[in-house]
Design an enzyme around this catalytic site. Structure first.
Site, PDB file in Angstrom:
ATOM      1  N   CYS A 116      -1.457 -25.868 -10.655  1.00  0.00           N
ATOM      2  CA  CYS A 116      -1.110 -27.026  -9.829  1.00  0.00           C
ATOM      3  C   CYS A 116      -2.413 -27.601  -9.304  1.00  0.00           C
ATOM      4  O   CYS A 116      -3.285 -26.849  -8.852  1.00  0.00           O
ATOM      5  CB  CYS A 116      -0.196 -26.617  -8.673  1.00  0.00           C
ATOM      6  SG  CYS A 116       0.141 -27.954  -7.489  1.00  0.00           S
ATOM      7  N   CYS A 134      -1.319 -34.052 -12.503  1.00  0.00           N
ATOM      8  CA  CYS A 134      -0.229 -33.236 -11.969  1.00  0.00           C
ATOM      9  C   CYS A 134       0.329 -32.399 -13.108  1.00  0.00           C
ATOM     10  O   CYS A 134       0.761 -32.947 -14.131  1.00  0.00           O
ATOM     11  CB  CYS A 134       0.850 -34.155 -11.395  1.00  0.00           C
ATOM     12  SG  CYS A 134       2.362 -33.318 -10.855  1.00  0.00           S
TER      13      CYS A 134
END
Length: 264
Positions: free
Chosen positions: A184, A74
């Site tokens: 992302c 992440c």
């Protein structure tokens, strides 16, 4: 034996499965445990304190599973929490951040687009990386508000997704970017749509392969590569919608895996 223990991977939802896929491809004999923290997705709109607390929660759960290394799949969690995680736990951590370096090196127009969450773009680590590698490059940053939520809802090919992406890409294209950095781990699932919206002159970059290579390198350095010659076992857990995770994984890999719900 430590070598036989699993690689732990966590993300703020299902997006980190894009990293999990690259790791299972590069390291087919390693066991993995993946946590999709979908209940709290997206991390990008949360405070640094919340992101750190969630990252610690996920780390503690993976340590309960006796993972030998943890991949923070992440961007937002990496940029806001990995320094604390590394200083707190006696286990190797692999992070992920937007691949600005290769984009800055190869750009011809000196214009690079970065599509990422607010939490990533506003972080110290992102600022440091940009300052280090993109001094003579114009970086056009766009916050991908709403994209993670639609992916988590299984709406990758929805009209809402197309409308959002068009609105985010238009200002980048107008400024003549020739590289688009995906900041992302959810966003690689949008690449087929992005390719249709962008010209062939714009190269799309994500960090998946680089993270897999780094994971292999750290396992090798620490002498904890799994010596097994049989395919690894893979468990994926979510505290959100099991079906959404199942749907995105089944289009993503050829390895054998199991998906379960877990309250964490």
């Amino acid at each position: 034996m430590v070598q036989n223990q699993a690689i732990g991977i966590f993300d703020s939802g299902i997006g980190g499965t894009s990293i999990w896929k690259e790791i299972t491809t590069a390291l087919p004999n390693e066991n993995t445990i993946f946590l999709a923290d979908s209940k709290y997705a997206p991390y990008g709109k949360r405070s640094k304190e919340e992101i750190l607390a969630l990252s610690i929660k996920n780390t503690e759960k993976l340590l309960e599973f006796n993972c030998k290394i943890i991949v923070v799949a992440c961007n937002t969690a990496t940029t806001n929490a990995i320094k604390v995680l590394r200083s707190t736990y006696d286990i190797p951590f692999i992070g992920i951040e937007p691949a600005i370096k290769p984009a800055a090196i190869h750009t011809q127009t000196k214009k690079v687009g970065v599509l990422a969450t607010k939490g990533t773009l506003s972080s110290e680590l992102f600022a440091e990386t940009s300052d280090l590698y993109a001094q003579n490059i114009e970086v056009i940053e766009v916050i991908g508000t709403g994209l993670v939520e639609l992916i988590e809802e299984g709406k990758i090919h929805s009209s809402e997704m197309h409308e959002l992406l068009h609105s985010y890409l238009t200002p980048m294209v107008a400024q003549h970017i020739d590289h688009l950095v995906l900041g992302c781990t959810h966003y690689p699932y949008l690449i087929p749509i992005l390719k249709k919206m962008l010209s062939n002159s714009v190269k799309i970059i994500d960090s998946g392969e680089a993270v897999a290579r780094q994971t292999k390198a750290i396992l090798t350095t620490n002498k904890i590569l799994n010596p097994s010659t049989t395919p690894g076992k893979h468990m994926l857990y979510t505290n959100g919608d099991i079906q959404v995770l199942q749907d995105i994984v089944k289009t993503n890999t050829a390895v054998t895996y199991a998906v379960e719900g877990l309250d964490f």
